[in-house]
Design a protein around this motif. Sequence first.
Motif, short mmCIF file in Angstrom:
data_model
loop_
_atom_site.label_atom_id
_atom_site.label_comp_id
_atom_site.label_asym_id
_atom_site.label_seq_id
_atom_site.Cartn_x
_atom_site.Cartn_y
_atom_site.Cartn_z
N GLU A 1 0.81 -1.22 0.00
CA GLU A 1 0.00 0.00 0.00
C GLU A 1 0.85 1.27 0.00
O GLU A 1 0.55 2.23 -0.74
N GLU A 2 1.88 1.33 0.82
CA GLU A 2 2.71 2.54 0.89
C GLU A 2 3.39 2.81 -0.45
O GLU A 2 3.41 3.95 -0.94
N LEU A 3 3.95 1.77 -1.05
CA LEU A 3 4.62 1.92 -2.33
C LEU A 3 3.63 2.29 -3.43
O LEU A 3 3.92 3.15 -4.28
N ARG A 4 2.46 1.69 -3.42
CA ARG A 4 1.44 2.03 -4.40
C ARG A 4 1.04 3.49 -4.28
O ARG A 4 0.88 4.20 -5.29
N GLU A 5 0.89 3.97 -3.08
CA GLU A 5 0.50 5.37 -2.87
C GLU A 5 1.60 6.31 -3.36
O GLU A 5 1.31 7.31 -4.03
N TYR A 6 2.85 5.97 -3.06
CA TYR A 6 3.95 6.82 -3.53
C TYR A 6 3.99 6.88 -5.05
O TYR A 6 4.10 7.96 -5.64
N CYS A 7 3.89 5.73 -5.69
CA CYS A 7 3.95 5.69 -7.15
C CYS A 7 2.78 6.43 -7.78
O CYS A 7 2.93 7.12 -8.80
N ALA A 8 1.59 6.31 -7.20
CA ALA A 8 0.44 7.02 -7.72
C ALA A 8 0.66 8.53 -7.63
O ALA A 8 0.36 9.27 -8.59
N ASP A 9 1.20 8.99 -6.53
CA ASP A 9 1.46 10.43 -6.36
C ASP A 9 2.50 10.94 -7.35
O ASP A 9 2.44 12.09 -7.78
N GLU A 10 3.45 10.06 -7.71
CA GLU A 10 4.55 10.47 -8.59
C GLU A 10 4.31 10.15 -10.05
O GLU A 10 5.15 10.42 -10.90
N GLY A 11 3.16 9.55 -10.36
CA GLY A 11 2.86 9.20 -11.75
C GLY A 11 3.71 8.07 -12.30
O GLY A 11 3.98 8.01 -13.50
N ILE A 12 4.12 7.15 -11.43
CA ILE A 12 4.92 5.98 -11.83
C ILE A 12 4.02 4.76 -11.88
O ILE A 12 3.33 4.44 -10.90
N GLU A 13 3.99 4.08 -13.01
CA GLU A 13 3.18 2.87 -13.14
C GLU A 13 3.79 1.74 -12.29
O GLU A 13 5.01 1.63 -12.17
N ILE A 14 2.94 0.91 -11.73
CA ILE A 14 3.41 -0.29 -11.03
C ILE A 14 3.11 -1.51 -11.91
O ILE A 14 2.01 -1.67 -12.44
N VAL A 15 4.15 -2.34 -12.06
CA VAL A 15 4.02 -3.61 -12.77
C VAL A 15 4.26 -4.72 -11.74
O VAL A 15 5.29 -4.71 -11.06
N ALA A 16 3.34 -5.64 -11.65
CA ALA A 16 3.40 -6.69 -10.63
C ALA A 16 4.04 -7.95 -11.20
O ALA A 16 3.51 -8.55 -12.14
N TYR A 17 5.18 -8.37 -10.60
CA TYR A 17 5.68 -9.71 -10.87
C TYR A 17 5.21 -10.64 -9.75
O TYR A 17 4.78 -10.19 -8.70
N SER A 18 5.25 -11.92 -10.02
CA SER A 18 4.69 -12.93 -9.10
C SER A 18 3.29 -12.53 -8.63
O SER A 18 2.98 -12.58 -7.44
N PRO A 19 2.40 -12.13 -9.56
CA PRO A 19 1.09 -11.64 -9.14
C PRO A 19 0.17 -12.72 -8.59
O PRO A 19 -0.90 -12.40 -8.07
N LEU A 20 0.62 -13.98 -8.70
CA LEU A 20 -0.15 -15.09 -8.12
C LEU A 20 0.55 -15.64 -6.89
O LEU A 20 0.22 -16.73 -6.40
N ALA A 21 1.53 -14.88 -6.37
CA ALA A 21 2.27 -15.27 -5.16
C ALA A 21 2.84 -16.68 -5.28
O ALA A 21 2.82 -17.47 -4.35
N ARG A 22 3.35 -16.97 -6.49
CA ARG A 22 3.92 -18.30 -6.77
C ARG A 22 2.96 -19.42 -6.39
O ARG A 22 3.36 -20.45 -5.81
N GLY A 23 1.69 -19.21 -6.69
CA GLY A 23 0.68 -20.23 -6.47
C GLY A 23 -0.02 -20.17 -5.13
O GLY A 23 -1.02 -20.87 -4.92
N LYS A 24 0.44 -19.33 -4.20
CA LYS A 24 -0.18 -19.29 -2.89
C LYS A 24 -1.57 -18.66 -2.90
O LYS A 24 -2.34 -18.85 -1.95
N VAL A 25 -1.91 -17.94 -3.96
CA VAL A 25 -3.27 -17.38 -4.02
C VAL A 25 -4.31 -18.50 -4.07
O VAL A 25 -5.46 -18.29 -3.65
N PHE A 26 -3.92 -19.68 -4.54
CA PHE A 26 -4.88 -20.78 -4.63
C PHE A 26 -5.26 -21.33 -3.26
O PHE A 26 -6.26 -22.05 -3.13
N ASP A 27 -4.46 -20.99 -2.24
CA ASP A 27 -4.72 -21.49 -0.89
C ASP A 27 -5.34 -20.44 0.02
O ASP A 27 -5.53 -20.71 1.21
#
Length: 279
Positions: free
Chosen positions: A175-201
């Motif tokens: 959340e903190e990093l997302r807020e900073y990037c939004a304020d600065e106009g920096i796009e966020i690109v998510a790697y491991s967006p499935l938490a290496r499979g842990k989202v399934f659990d």
Amino acid sequence: MVHQRELTPSDVPAASGMPMLGLGTWQNDDPEQCAESVATALETGYRHVDTAQAYGNEEWVGSGIARADVARDDVFLATKVWIDNLASEDVLETTRASVDRLGVDSLDLLYVHWPAREYDPADTLGALTELQDEGLIERIGVSNFEPEHLETAQDACEAPIFANQVEVHPLLQQEELREYCADEGIEIVAYSPLARGKVFDETTLSDIAEKHDASEAQVSLAWLREKGITAVPKATSEDHLRDNWGSLALDLDDEDVRRIDDIDREDRQVHPSFAPSSW
């Protein structure tokens, strides 16, 4: 899973010209499998491919792009400069080598992979600016940067920092990093967006997936999209490529988003020895 009309590339939202769903290629290092998965992704409709010098697969990613019946101009292609190559002359030399391995004339986005080892803000980012001035890269990005690194990078770089690629998913919401990037106009690109499979659990994601006749992967990717975050999930099989692609048809409602926002976990999957000390 989510049932809908056939999705097309025009269904992918874009962040400043960057398609918000892409293909990640980390650990996709079998030459034929890598090339085939890239080609299959592009023919499915993906138009964003992400690789890195450290992945050792730029040549095969390039082969997949060439193999697909998709114009190069329609593909948003990104790679990353490894931490051993961040001195200015090494940035210039290795980026040109990356472009050659990928078999293209230029890159849509070039990242600094980590703020580590040979990274020096002025020296490293000055070289990226030089590559941009030459037309070899279109956009400058960074990866795994915390707000303090971003602030220093912005001060050192003559060109705008376009994107910061970091690990982010419902189990590490940043959340903190997302807020900073939004304020600065920096796009966020998510790697491991499935938490290496842990989202399934994760029960919350499973409940929402069942509600929508979707997969937990699709729920995670849809949540990221709701937050304005571009995701580059790795996939090699056609089934997984198509499942991730199907996330574009999933619209979460406000209650779904709130429930995911309330997941109280900090489950970081990537933590190498050279990661920022604030991790």
